[in-house]
Design a protein around this motif. Structure first.
Motif, PDB file in Angstrom:
ATOM      1  N   GLU A  13      50.495  31.418  37.446  1.00 34.32           N
ATOM      2  CA  GLU A  13      49.653  32.490  37.994  1.00 34.32           C
ATOM      3  C   GLU A  13      48.195  32.046  38.070  1.00 34.32           C
ATOM      4  N   MET A  14      47.871  30.875  37.555  1.00 39.71           N
ATOM      5  CA  MET A  14      46.484  30.391  37.630  1.00 39.71           C
ATOM      6  C   MET A  14      46.174  30.099  39.105  1.00 39.71           C
ATOM      7  N   SER A  15      45.324  30.918  39.674  1.00 47.79           N
ATOM      8  CA  SER A  15      45.081  30.834  41.109  1.00 47.79           C
ATOM      9  C   SER A  15      44.559  29.447  41.522  1.00 47.79           C
ATOM     10  N   CYS A  16      43.725  28.839  40.673  1.00 47.66           N
ATOM     11  CA  CYS A  16      43.150  27.532  41.028  1.00 47.66           C
ATOM     12  C   CYS A  16      44.223  26.440  41.046  1.00 47.66           C
ATOM     13  N   ILE A  17      45.088  26.424  40.042  1.00 56.01           N
ATOM     14  CA  ILE A  17      46.132  25.396  39.995  1.00 56.01           C
ATOM     15  C   ILE A  17      47.153  25.642  41.114  1.00 56.01           C
TER      16      ILE A  17
ATOM     17  N   GLY B 128      35.440  24.967  30.805  1.00 56.37           N
ATOM     18  CA  GLY B 128      36.087  26.272  30.861  1.00 56.37           C
ATOM     19  C   GLY B 128      36.121  26.794  32.288  1.00 56.37           C
ATOM     20  N   GLY B 129      36.484  28.075  32.407  1.00 55.83           N
ATOM     21  CA  GLY B 129      36.636  28.659  33.733  1.00 55.83           C
ATOM     22  C   GLY B 129      35.322  28.864  34.483  1.00 55.83           C
ATOM     23  N   ALA B 130      34.186  28.807  33.785  1.00 56.58           N
ATOM     24  CA  ALA B 130      32.908  29.091  34.448  1.00 56.58           C
ATOM     25  C   ALA B 130      32.638  28.099  35.587  1.00 56.58           C
ATOM     26  N   TYR B 131      32.968  26.837  35.366  1.00 62.40           N
ATOM     27  CA  TYR B 131      32.726  25.838  36.420  1.00 62.40           C
ATOM     28  C   TYR B 131      33.550  26.170  37.667  1.00 62.40           C
ATOM     29  N   VAL B 132      34.837  26.468  37.448  1.00 60.21           N
ATOM     30  CA  VAL B 132      35.719  26.775  38.590  1.00 60.21           C
ATOM     31  C   VAL B 132      35.211  28.029  39.297  1.00 60.21           C
ATOM     32  N   ASN B 133      34.764  28.998  38.529  1.00 60.59           N
ATOM     33  CA  ASN B 133      34.258  30.246  39.102  1.00 60.59           C
ATOM     34  C   ASN B 133      33.021  29.985  39.972  1.00 60.59           C
TER      35      ASN B 133
ATOM     36  N   ASP C 266      36.407  29.598  45.279  1.00 57.92           N
ATOM     37  CA  ASP C 266      36.710  31.016  45.508  1.00 57.92           C
ATOM     38  C   ASP C 266      38.022  31.409  44.829  1.00 57.92           C
ATOM     39  N   TYR C 267      38.483  30.566  43.918  1.00 58.50           N
ATOM     40  CA  TYR C 267      39.783  30.822  43.298  1.00 58.50           C
ATOM     41  C   TYR C 267      39.773  32.021  42.347  1.00 58.50           C
ATOM     42  N   CYS C 268      38.720  32.160  41.555  1.00 58.89           N
ATOM     43  CA  CYS C 268      38.760  33.136  40.459  1.00 58.89           C
ATOM     44  C   CYS C 268      38.825  34.578  40.957  1.00 58.89           C
ATOM     45  N   SER C 269      38.237  34.831  42.138  1.00 58.08           N
ATOM     46  CA  SER C 269      38.218  36.219  42.617  1.00 58.08           C
ATOM     47  C   SER C 269      39.634  36.736  42.891  1.00 58.08           C
ATOM     48  N   GLY C 270      40.576  35.828  43.133  1.00 61.28           N
ATOM     49  CA  GLY C 270      41.944  36.291  43.399  1.00 61.28           C
ATOM     50  C   GLY C 270      42.892  35.987  42.261  1.00 61.28           C
ATOM     51  N   CYS C 271      42.364  35.828  41.064  1.00 59.43           N
ATOM     52  CA  CYS C 271      43.200  35.388  39.947  1.00 59.43           C
ATOM     53  C   CYS C 271      43.469  36.534  38.972  1.00 59.43           C
ATOM     54  N   ILE C 272      44.634  36.521  38.344  1.00 61.28           N
ATOM     55  CA  ILE C 272      44.926  37.565  37.343  1.00 61.28           C
ATOM     56  C   ILE C 272      44.124  37.328  36.065  1.00 61.28           C
ATOM     57  N   TYR C 273      43.581  36.137  35.912  1.00 62.59           N
ATOM     58  CA  TYR C 273      42.819  35.812  34.703  1.00 62.59           C
ATOM     59  C   TYR C 273      41.321  35.987  34.948  1.00 62.59           C
ATOM     60  N   ASP C 274      40.606  36.142  33.846  1.00 60.62           N
ATOM     61  CA  ASP C 274      39.162  36.371  33.913  1.00 60.62           C
ATOM     62  C   ASP C 274      38.439  35.139  33.344  1.00 60.62           C
TER      63      ASP C 274
ATOM     64  N   ALA D 279      42.749  36.413  29.488  1.00 60.57           N
ATOM     65  CA  ALA D 279      41.745  35.354  29.302  1.00 60.57           C
ATOM     66  C   ALA D 279      42.091  34.167  30.191  1.00 60.57           C
ATOM     67  N   CYS D 280      41.060  33.561  30.757  1.00 62.30           N
ATOM     68  CA  CYS D 280      41.289  32.385  31.614  1.00 62.30           C
ATOM     69  C   CYS D 280      41.822  31.234  30.757  1.00 62.30           C
ATOM     70  N   PRO D 281      42.963  30.653  31.121  1.00 68.32           N
ATOM     71  CA  PRO D 281      43.493  29.543  30.327  1.00 68.32           C
ATOM     72  C   PRO D 281      42.493  28.405  30.160  1.00 68.32           C
ATOM     73  N   PHE D 282      41.709  28.123  31.194  1.00 63.13           N
ATOM     74  CA  PHE D 282      40.727  27.040  31.068  1.00 63.13           C
ATOM     75  C   PHE D 282      39.697  27.349  29.978  1.00 63.13           C
ATOM     76  N   THR D 283      39.270  28.615  29.946  1.00 65.55           N
ATOM     77  CA  THR D 283      38.233  28.992  28.987  1.00 65.55           C
ATOM     78  C   THR D 283      38.786  28.949  27.561  1.00 65.55           C
TER      79      THR D 283
HETATM   80 FE1  SF4 Z   1      41.481  29.226  37.382  1.00 70.52          FE
HETATM   81 FE2  SF4 Z   1      40.681  30.655  35.278  1.00 70.52          FE
HETATM   82 FE3  SF4 Z   1      39.520  31.006  37.633  1.00 70.52          FE
HETATM   83 FE4  SF4 Z   1      42.017  31.820  37.234  1.00 70.52          FE
HETATM   84  S1  SF4 Z   1      40.206  32.607  36.212  1.00 70.52           S
HETATM   85  S2  SF4 Z   1      41.249  30.732  39.007  1.00 70.52           S
HETATM   86  S3  SF4 Z   1      42.787  30.251  35.883  1.00 70.52           S
HETATM   87  S4  SF4 Z   1      39.479  29.172  36.407  1.00 70.52           S
END
Ligand code: SF4
Length: 507
Positions: free
Chosen positions: A345-349, A425-430, A434-442, A451-455
Motif C-alpha cells: 500500500e506504500m504509494s511510492c513503492i 524518513g518519509g519527509a524527503y519523499v513527501n 507527489d506520492y504521499c498525497s495519495g498514500c494511506i500512510y502519513d 505511520a509512514c513505514p519510511f519514517t
Molecule cells: Fe511513501 Fe510514506 Fe509517502 Fe506513503 S507516506 S508515499 S509510504 S513516503
C-alpha cells in the motif's frame, strides 16, 4: 547455432575478435582497426545467461537484440561472423577455435571481473578497454595519492584533465557544482514531459519477443535502442529536448511520469552503443551554443564523467572481495513489494514498481531513495539486492550495481565509498514527489497504524545500528535526534509490525 564450418584447406590467416554483449560498438579497441580481410568475429550467446535470476523481459530483449543486430551489421560490412550459443565462455571459445582452426583470438578487456579472469585463462590476447574515459588502471593510479576517494575530487580531476566544461583552468561560470539549482520539487501543473521515439521492432526483435513469456515485466515497446542508429536518435532527442528541464527536476518524482526529463541513455552507454565522450561533447556543445543552462549541463556531465566513471573505477579497485561485503549484517530477503506490482500500500513503492514493470527503469532518486532506502532501513541483504537490481533494471551490470548497492544504497562496505548511510524518513519523499498525497500512510507519523513505514523505519534503523554507527562524525545530529525521542519504544513496536507486514506482503 549459426556456425559456419570450413575445412582446413579453406583457412585464411585471419585472427578472431571475440566481442562481448556489452561491447556493441565498431570503435571498441579490439575491432576499430580491423577489416573483413584480416578478421573474423565471434559472438557467444550464453545458453544459461538468463536462467540464474528473474530478468526483466525488456532487458533480455535488449541484450539479445543488440548483439544480433551488431552481428548483422558486421556481416553486412563483409565480416565472417561466428554467432554461437554455448554453455559458457570457455566452451564457446574452445569450440570456435576447433571449428575454425584458429590459434589467435583477440578481445577487449571485459566489463566484469569474472569475465576478465576467464578470458585470461583462455589464452586470449586482451586489448585495453576503451569504453570509459578513465581506464581503471588510471583510476587506481589516481587513488594512490589519496586517503579517501571522494567522488567530487575525482570529478574535478576528470573535468580538468579531459577539458570538459572548463574555461582555461577554472570551471565554466566559476563553480564546479550547480546542485542547488537542481533540487526543484515536482511541478503539479500536469505539464507534458519531453517525448521519445518508440523504435519499431524488426524480424530480429520479433523472433526474440516469441520467447519472453517466462521473464518478468511488461513486453518491450521500443523504448530502448538496440542499434547505434537508434541510440544516436535518442541522444539527439535528449540534447535538443530534455536537457534543458533535466537539471531542475533531476531529483523530482511523479507517479504518472516514469522518466520526467532524464536522458534514458544509460542502457545505450552501458552496452557500448554510445561512447561517454560523444554524449558529453554533445551536451557541452548545447551549452556552448546557448541552448541549455549550466545547471542542467553540469548536472548531467557530472553523472557521466563523475559518478559513472567513479563507480567503474571503484569496482575494479575493490573486486572481488567488495561484492561480498555486508557491514550491517543485513540478511532480509527481497520482499514481495519488490517482486510484483501492487504488493504494497506504500504509494511510492507501488509507483516505482509500476515504472520498473513497464519500462525496466526508474530514475536515480527512485532507485536510491525508494528502493535503496527501504532496503537499507529494513536490512535487505545487499547481495540479493544487487542481483535484483542487476536483473530488473535495463542498464544494470555487475560493475554498476555492486558499487551502487554495496557502497551507496546499503552502506554494506561500512563507509569505504559513502561517508554515511543514506537513510531517510518519509519527509524527503513527501517533499520531492507527489506520492504521499495519495498514500494511506502519513509521512509525518512514526507510530500508529497509518505511520509512514519510511519514517518509522528510519528511526528504527538508527536504533538497531546505534552501536555500529553512532561514532560516525556525520551522524551526530541524527543520533542526537534519536536520543531525544520520547516514543522510542513505541517506534520499535511499530517497526516490528512494519517489518512483519513487509515480509508477508501486506504492508
Ligand atoms: Fe511513501 Fe510514506 Fe509517502 Fe506513503 S507516506 S508515499 S509510504 S513516503
Amino acid at each position: 547455432m549459426q556456425t559456419i564450418h570450413v575445412s582446413s584447406a579453406q583457412q585464411s590467416p585471419k585472427s578472431t575478435v571475440l566481442i562481448m554483449g556489452d561491447q556493441i560498438n565498431r570503435g571498441i579497441a579490439s575491432l576499430a582497426e580491423k577489416t573483413p580481410d584480416d578478421t573474423r568475429i565471434l559472438f557467444i550467446e550464453l545458453a544459461t545467461k538468463f536462467s540464474d535470476k528473474q530478468w526483466h523481459k525488456q532487458k533480455v530483449h535488449l541484450l539479445l537484440s543488440a548483439l544480433k543486430h551488431f552481428a548483422q551489421e558486421l556481416r553486412e560490412e563483409g565480416f565472417e561472423v561466428d554467432y554461437r550459443i554455448a554453455k559458457n565462455l570457455s566452451e564457446g571459445v574452445k569450440a570456435h577455435k576447433k571449428d575454425f582452426d584458429v590459434s589467435h583470438v583477440i578481445a577487449m578487456e571485459p566489463m566484469n571481473w569474472n569475465g576478465k579472469e576467464i578470458l585470461e585463462n583462455l589464452d586470449i590476447e586482451l586489448v585495453r578497454n576503451n569504453q570509459f574515459l578513465c581506464h581503471y588502471e588510471d583510476f587506481a593510479e589516481w587513488t594512490t595519492t589519496k586517503t579517501k576517494f571522494k567522488m567530487e575530487d575525482f570529478y574535478r580531476w576528470q573535468r580538468k584533465r579531459l577539458d570538459i566544461l572548463m574555461d582555461g583552468s577554472t570551471p565554466c561560470e566559476g563553480k564546479w557544482n550547480f546542485d542547488h539549482d537542481n533540487r526543484e520539487r515536482p511541478p503539479r501543473d500536469g505539464r507534458e514531459w519531453p517525448s521519445i521515439t518508440l523504435f519499431e521492432h524488426d524480424d530480429i526483435d520479433n523472433d526474440i519477443l516469441q520467447n519472453l513469456d517466462d521473464f518478468w515485466g511488461a513486453y518491450p515497446k521500443g523504448v530502448w535502442p538496440v542499434t547505434r542508429e537508434q541510440a544516436l536518435i535518442r541522444l539527439d532527442e535528449f540534447v535538443n529536448g530534455a536537457l534543458k528541464p533535466f537539471g531542475p527536476y533531476e531529483d523530482a518524482m511523479l507517479g504518472k511520469e516514469w522518466k520526467l526529463a532524464h536522458s534514458v541513455l544509460s542502457s545505450s552507454l552501458n552496452i557500448g552503443l554510445l561512447h561517454p565522450m560523444e554524449v558529453v561533447r554533445a551536451v557541452e556543445q548545447a551549452y556552448t551554443d546557448g541552448e541549455a543552462p549550466i545547471n542542467s549541463v553540469e548536472g548531467f556531465i557530472r553523472q557521466v564523467i563523475g559518478w559513472r566513471e567513479y563507480v567503474w573505477g571503484l569496482y575494479w579497485l575493490w573486486m572481488p572481495e567488495y561484492k561480498s561485503e555486508n557491514f550491517l549484517e543485513a540478511n532480509r530477503d527481497i520482499p514481495p513489494a519488490f517482486r510484483e506490482q501492487g504488493s504494497t500500500e506504500m504509494s511510492c513503492i507501488r509507483g516505482a514498481m509500476d515504472h520498473l514493470h513497464e519500462y525496466a527503469y526508474t530514475h536515480h532518486i527512485e532507485r536510491l531513495m525508494l528502493f535503496g532506502n527501504l532496503s537499507l532501513t529494513t536490512g535487505i541483504n545487499p547481495q540479493e539486492l544487487t542481483d535484483w537490481m542487476w536483473s530488473r533494471f535495463i542498464d544494470g551490470a555487475e560493475w554498476v550495481m555492486i558499487p551502487n548497492v554495496i557502497g551507496m544504497a546499503t552502506f554494506a562496505d561500512g563507509g569505504k565509498m559513502a561517508t554515511k548511510p543514506y537513510a531517510s524518513g518519509g519527509a524527503y519523499v513527501n517533499r520531492m514527489s507527489d506520492y504521499c498525497s495519495g498514500c494511506i500512510y502519513d509521512p509525518k507519523k512514526r507510530t500508529g497504524d497509518n505511520a509512514c513505514p519510511f519514517t518509522t523505519l528510519y528511526w528504527d534503523f538508527l536504533d538497531r545500528n546505534e552501536n555500529r554507527l553512532s561514532g560516525n562524525p556525520r551522524m551526530g545530529q541524527q543520533f542526537g535526534g534519536l536520543r531525544r525521542l520520547a516514543d522510542r519504544s513505541d517506534v520499535k513496536v511499530r517497526a516490528a509490525e512494519v517489518l512483519t507486514k513487509l515480509d508477508e506482503g501486506t504492508l
